[in-house]
Structure formats: C-alpha cells, structure tokens
Design an enzyme around this catalytic site. Structure first.
Site, PDB file in Angstrom:
ATOM      1  CD  GLU A 243      70.583 -74.351  50.022  1.00 51.91           C
ATOM      2  OE1 GLU A 243      69.716 -75.362  50.223  1.00 51.91           O
ATOM      3  OE2 GLU A 243      70.990 -73.993  51.217  1.00 51.91           O
TER       4      GLU A 243
ATOM      5  CG  ASP B  94      67.393 -72.828  55.842  1.00 53.68           C
ATOM      6  OD1 ASP B  94      67.668 -71.972  55.087  1.00 53.68           O
ATOM      7  OD2 ASP B  94      67.196 -74.073  55.552  1.00 53.68           O
TER       8      ASP B  94
HETATM    9  C1  GLC Z   1      67.586 -75.229  52.530  1.00 50.83           C
HETATM   10  C2  GLC Z   1      67.537 -73.747  52.019  1.00 50.83           C
HETATM   11  C3  GLC Z   1      65.809 -73.457  52.238  1.00 50.83           C
HETATM   12  C4  GLC Z   1      64.971 -74.605  52.101  1.00 50.83           C
HETATM   13  C5  GLC Z   1      65.341 -75.732  53.068  1.00 50.83           C
HETATM   14  C6  GLC Z   1      64.564 -77.014  52.836  1.00 50.83           C
HETATM   15  O1  GLC Z   1      68.870 -75.358  52.934  1.00 50.83           O
HETATM   16  O2  GLC Z   1      68.133 -72.813  52.750  1.00 50.83           O
HETATM   17  O3  GLC Z   1      65.582 -72.144  51.444  1.00 50.83           O
HETATM   18  O4  GLC Z   1      63.539 -74.253  52.429  1.00 50.83           O
HETATM   19  O5  GLC Z   1      66.622 -76.194  53.192  1.00 50.83           O
HETATM   20  O6  GLC Z   1      64.671 -77.468  51.621  1.00 50.83           O
END
Ligand code: GLC
Length: 630
Positions: free
Chosen positions: A517, A325
């Site tokens: 988030e 992530d």
């Molecule tokens: C974010 C999220 C993830 C996402 C990634 C790219 O922090 O946790 O779900 O795909 O970053 O945006």
C-alpha cells in the site's frame, strides 16, 4: 319425551359432539405443519436463491439485517467470540494475509469456531470469512505463492492467470476461507505508487483482458464447490490513477489520493476492467479509498452514489455486494453519523469496520430509525449479501472442508507458479546474445535479491508488508540457479565482496525491500524510493566491471537504472516472482524462452514519472510492451 328416550337422545348428542371435536382435532392436526418437518423456505436448497433470500429477509429484524452489513477483524472478536452471534455479524476477516496459523486445519478450526457462534442465533445465518489471498493464500506458510499481478501482466497470459487463481482458490478454501479480496483490477498510472505491483500494469486493456479469466479462476463454475472462493474486484474505481502528492493519509503521497480525471477519462482508463469482472459474475466489489474529482472537488468513492450505485449497480448491472475498504468510511467525514449514512446511501453494502462493529451497528440503526437511511436500502444491501452466502452454499455447508489441504503447496501447484514466474520475466537487454547461459559456466552471483525469498514475494506475504526474512516457504533465485544449472560452478557473494577473478559470467540480482500500500509510495522521507540500494549499485559496478554480467531486477515496479547500466550485458525484469525461484532461472538457462513484455513503461529516472504509453512526450528508458525474446 320419556326418560329412556331422553337418555338415548343425550347419548346420541354426546357421540355427535365427540365426533365433531375429533374431526376438528384431525383437521387442525393436518393443517398445522409439524415444526420438525416443515423447514422455513430459506433453508430449502431446492428453492431458487431469490426465493430463499426473500423468505429470510422477511423473517429478519432490522437489527439482524444491519448485523449482516458489518465485517469485523479477528482481533476485534477473539476475546469475545460470542459477539459474532450477539450482533449477528455478517462477516469476519484477517487483514494483510497475516499467517495467524501454520496449517489449513488450524485455520479451519478457528473459522469454524466463529461460524458456530454465527449459527447459534435465531435464524442461524452463517458468516462469511474473507482474506487477501492476492497471489496465493500467503496466510499459509506452506502455500504456493504466485508472481504478484505486475508479473502476470508481464506474462500477459489470461489462461495462466486463471490457473493461478484457481490454485489459489483451492489453497484458500482448504483452510476454510470462502472469500478472497482479489483480484485488484487497478490500472497503475504512476509507478511511484506503492500498489503498482498489485496491478496488471498501466494499460486498462490488459487489466480488462485478465479480469474475466481471473474472476472465473477464483469463483469457478459453482461458488459452493470446495475449489471455489468468492472473488472481489478491487478497488473500485480509479485507485491507480491518483495524482502524486494528492494523498492525505499519513506519509502516503499517492495511495488513497485523488484521481483528478474527467468522468470520461476515468471511464476510459479505469472502469472497463470492472465491467469485465461484473460480466464474469464477480460476487463482490471493494470500494477504493481514493477520491475522484469530477469537477466539484474531491469526493471519496466510498460516498459516491453516482459511481457506486448509478454506474456500478445500475449501468454495469452489478448484482453482488459492495464491501468497503479497511475502516475507509471513517475518511468520509469526522462526523460518524454522516460517514455511516453517506457510505450506505451511496451503495456500500457491507462495511469492513473492522473494529468498532458495535458502534457501526448502533449508528446505522439510528440512521434507519431517523429515516436518514431507508429500509429499502438496507434490504437491498442485505439481499445482495445473502445472495452470495446462498450461492456459496454456506447455509448447507457452513463449516470448513479441508479435504484438499494436502494439495496446499503441492508439486503440481508449484509447477504452475514456476511456469508463471518464468513467463513473467522480461528481457530488456541481451548484448552479444549472452543469454541463455549454457549452465556449465563458472558463475559469480551477487545482489540483495539473489537469496532472499522475502524480496521475491513482496507484500501481502505472511504479513501485510511482507518481510525480507520470509514467513512463507519457497526457493530463492540462487537455489533456482543451483536446481536448473547443477553443472555450473556458483560462487555467491551478496555484496560482491569476494574476489571476482576466474568466473565466466556474473549474475547480480538487485531488489526492492518488501512493502504494501502507501508504505511503498515514493516520497520525501519514505523508505522506498524506486532506486538501487548502495550495496546493490556497488555490486553491479564491481561484478559488471570485471566480467560479462546479467542484472536481474526483483521489484514490484520499475527502478531507476540510468547511471547503472555501463558494462551490463543482459538485463532482466523479474518483478516479484513468488515462491518458485527456479522460474527465474528457467529462461536464464534456456529451459524456456524469454517471452515477457513490460506491463508498465520503465522510466530513466524516478522523477520522470508518471510515464505512460500515449503521453505526448513519451520517452521512457524501456517502452510499455517491450521485451526481447530468446
Ligand atoms: C487494505 C487494502 C485492501 C485489503 C483490505 C483488507 O487496506 O486496501 O486491498 O483487501 O485492506 O486487508
């Protein structure tokens, strides 16, 4: 020997020698392939992908291999596009569904520009571009936006979810984007979590039932088609099961916290949706920011070789690649060498750095050079990445195909989004069978969610956090009412400040403001509290105190309703219905029946969370699976 004989002998020798040289030259010419015609095997699309991967891997330097394991965000390379080729970056991304461009063609032009840099290298390995097209390709203002997963969970229709994913794939691919970081297969066990709406709900069986169809919707039968994108099962594993108060990330209280379950419980509640996604052939899996605590103290999933390699890759047989992530490996350790080493050795194949890609690459090269990360591990990671790139057809067609751009936001696509929005509506109360309305009433409409597209869309919509003033196009619930019930006399007063007399029925659409988030985590001082705003609470009290009324809740999760339901005749959970507000109006006026059911338990009070079906003292305001029909 006489002179003439000698001359004859010499000439015969000369002829023989010339013949030998000529024959040798012909033999050499036939043996050495013409560089122009004898392509290297990895460029031969007629060969099996495994053969192409092996041939390419055998040609790559360690620097080229490690470059493939780095994913950078656009702001990190936009001032130096040449870095894509200089470092052989395997992937680029835009975070947060940010609408960097207004049209598919503009998106495609940008991505193709970076692709040319990737191809302008010794081996010409194309990069793959990824984005969070999680409920439509919301990075395109004109795109079709579907209900977030919580609404699809309420609809509980895998075929409908597959159709939504397939349309999202078309509208993502048309912009030159080959990879979406979706679906989230999180199982949300505490609605105070800001990512509850990204889940299909609290029941692993529901997420499992959705996984297969949604992955197939995104990836189709052939990843190389211009109707397919690479899917990502995320966030592996247990992201929706973290304990309230266990997060150490900023003001987050739950997101990125610790899943305090035994391995048996972790498997029971959170693993099965990923098994289904792997069996459906998902090409990538994103590791979770969260930690597990299987008895030896918290361990970041990003550093957990047991979960990432033994369970996911060996036990479940996952053959795609694991992507980290966003900057998640930095959370493993303050020592960067340790963070990089532990992440890659645990089974992370591609690192979403997303900014200091040079530091990542040099650190990983140092770990390999020191023997702390084996070349076998590097080869395994790069083979997994290259396999998906070959399957995507990137070597044959590295540039965008915008031929389906005209389908972005088409009436046909929006009709499916409207169907999904309607199917996601959950009728929780219907006193005196107030609903469906006839459409000929005098209607008083109020509430912050009635005419606010941004609140219908929620996060991951044109911007990471979403915005009340939406970036994307669509129709609001109020506009949908006008479309579905053109004969109705509608008065709109968001705060119910206008006179209330003389109406047959009131519709009050209360709403959460958008978030994404952990920003959406409920917690001390946090902006989002799972409660009605004062304005919305007053609007409910005024309108429902003066006439028959319907309250519609536009939210990513349950909101606290105890103390607000007196005089409320009908109650509907609309979730985050997306760009087609008419989908909320359709069941309201009986154009389709209410069929939705709660994908999460609805607590009386926020303080009652976590509330999940099966709890010993299970006593929600509305139970998981509840929904009235009309
Ligand atoms: C974010 C999220 C993830 C996402 C990634 C790219 O922090 O946790 O779900 O795909 O970053 O945006």
């Amino acid at each position: 020997m006489g002179a003439s004989t000698a001359r004859l002998t010499r000439s015969r020798l000369l002829i023989a020698f010339t013949a030998v040289i000529a024959a040798a030259l012909v033999a050499w010419f036939l043996a050495v392939p013409d560089e122009a015609e004898a392509e290297p095997a990895y460029l031969d699309p007629s060969l099996p992908v495994a053969e192409r991967v092996a041939d390419l891997l055998g040609r790559m330097t360690i620097e080229e291999k490690v470059g493939q394991m780095a994913q950078a965000q656009i702001p990190a390379v936009e001032d130096d596009p040449g870095a894509v080729g200089d470092f052989g970056l395997g992937s680029l991304l835009s975070g947060g569904s940010e609408a960097l461009h207004d049209t598919p063609e503009e998106w495609a032009a940008m991505i193709d520009g970076y692709q040319r840099e990737a191809l302008d290298t010794r081996l010409g390995i194309p990069m793959v571009y990824g984005i969070d097209a999680v409920h439509g390709n919301a990075s395109l203002p004109g795109a079709t936006i579907f209900p977030h997963n919580i609404g699809l969970g309420a609809a509980a229709d895998p075929d409908l979810a597959e159709r939504a994913a397939a349309i999202t794939a078309i509208e993502t691919r048309a912009a030159g984007i080959r990879w979406t970081f979706a679906p989230c297969l999180c199982v949300a066990r505490d609605s105070r979590w800001g990512r509850t709406y990204e889940s299909f709900g609290e029941d692993p069986a529901l997420a499992t039932a959705m996984a297969d169809d949604v992955v197939r919707g995104y990836q189709g039968e052939d990843l190389s088609l211009n109707t397919s994108v690479l899917a990502t099962a995320k966030h592996y594993v247990g992201d929706g099961g973290t304990a309230y108060g266990s997060s150490t990330t900023g003001s987050y209280t739950i997101d990125q916290g610790v899943t305090e379950l035994s391995e048996e419980e972790l498997r029971r509640l959170h693993l099965e949706p990923f098994r289904a996604a792997v069996e459906a052939g998902v090409g990538s899996v994103m590791a979770s920011f969260s930690s597990t605590d299987l008895g030896d103290g918290p361990l970041k999933v990003h550093a957990d070789g047991h979960l990432l390699t033994t369970v996911l890759k060996e036990e479940l047989g996952f053959e795609g690649f694991v992507v980290s992530d966003w900057a998640a490996i930095y959370q493993i350790s303050d020592d960067y060498s340790t963070a990089v080493r532990e992440a890659v050795n645990a089974g992370i194949d591609m690192v979403m750095v997303p900014d200091e890609y040079e530091a990542f690459i040099s650190q990983l090269l140092e770990e390999v050079d020191a023997g702390r990360v084996s070349e076998d591990r590097i080869d395994d990671a790069v083979s997994r990445i290259l396999t998906q790139k070959f399957e995507l057809g990137l070597f044959e067609h590295p540039f965008a195909d915008t031929s389906l751009a005209a389908e972005v936001g088409s009436a046909e696509h929006r009709a499916v989004a409207r169907e999904a929005a309607a199917a996601s509506q959950v009728l929780l109360r219907n006193e005196n069978a107030l609903l469906p309305l006839s459409g000929e009433e005098s209607i008083y409409v109020a509430g912050s969610g009635a005419d606010a597209l941004g609140r219908q869309l929620g996060g991951w919509s044109g911007t990471w956090q979403g915005s009340v003033d939406a970036v994307n196009e669509g129709t609001t619930i109020l506009e949908g009412i006008g479309e579905v019930a053109p004969e109705a006399a509608v008065q709109y007063s968001p705060t119910a400040s206008e006179p209330l007399d003389g109406h047959d029925v009131g519709i009050v659409a209360v709403a959460e403001n958008p978030y994404a988030e952990g920003v959406g985590d409920v917690g001390p001082g946090n902006a989002h509290d799972m409660k009605l705003s004062e304005q919305d609470a007053e609007a409910v009290e005024r309108v429902c105190g003066a006439m028959d009324c319907v309250v519609i809740v536009v939210s990513g999760r349950p909101v606290e309703l105890e103390g607000h339901l007196d005089g409320v005749d009908a109650l509907v959970a609309a979730w985050l219905p997306g760009s087609e507000g008419a989908g909320v109006a359709d069941p309201l006026f009986g154009h389709v029946p209410y069929t939705g059911t709660l994908p999460v338990s609805w607590p009386g009070l926020v303080a009652d969370e976590p509330v999940n079906v099966g709890d010993a003292d299970y006593d929600p305001l509305f139970a998981y699976g509840f929904g009235l029909r009309t």
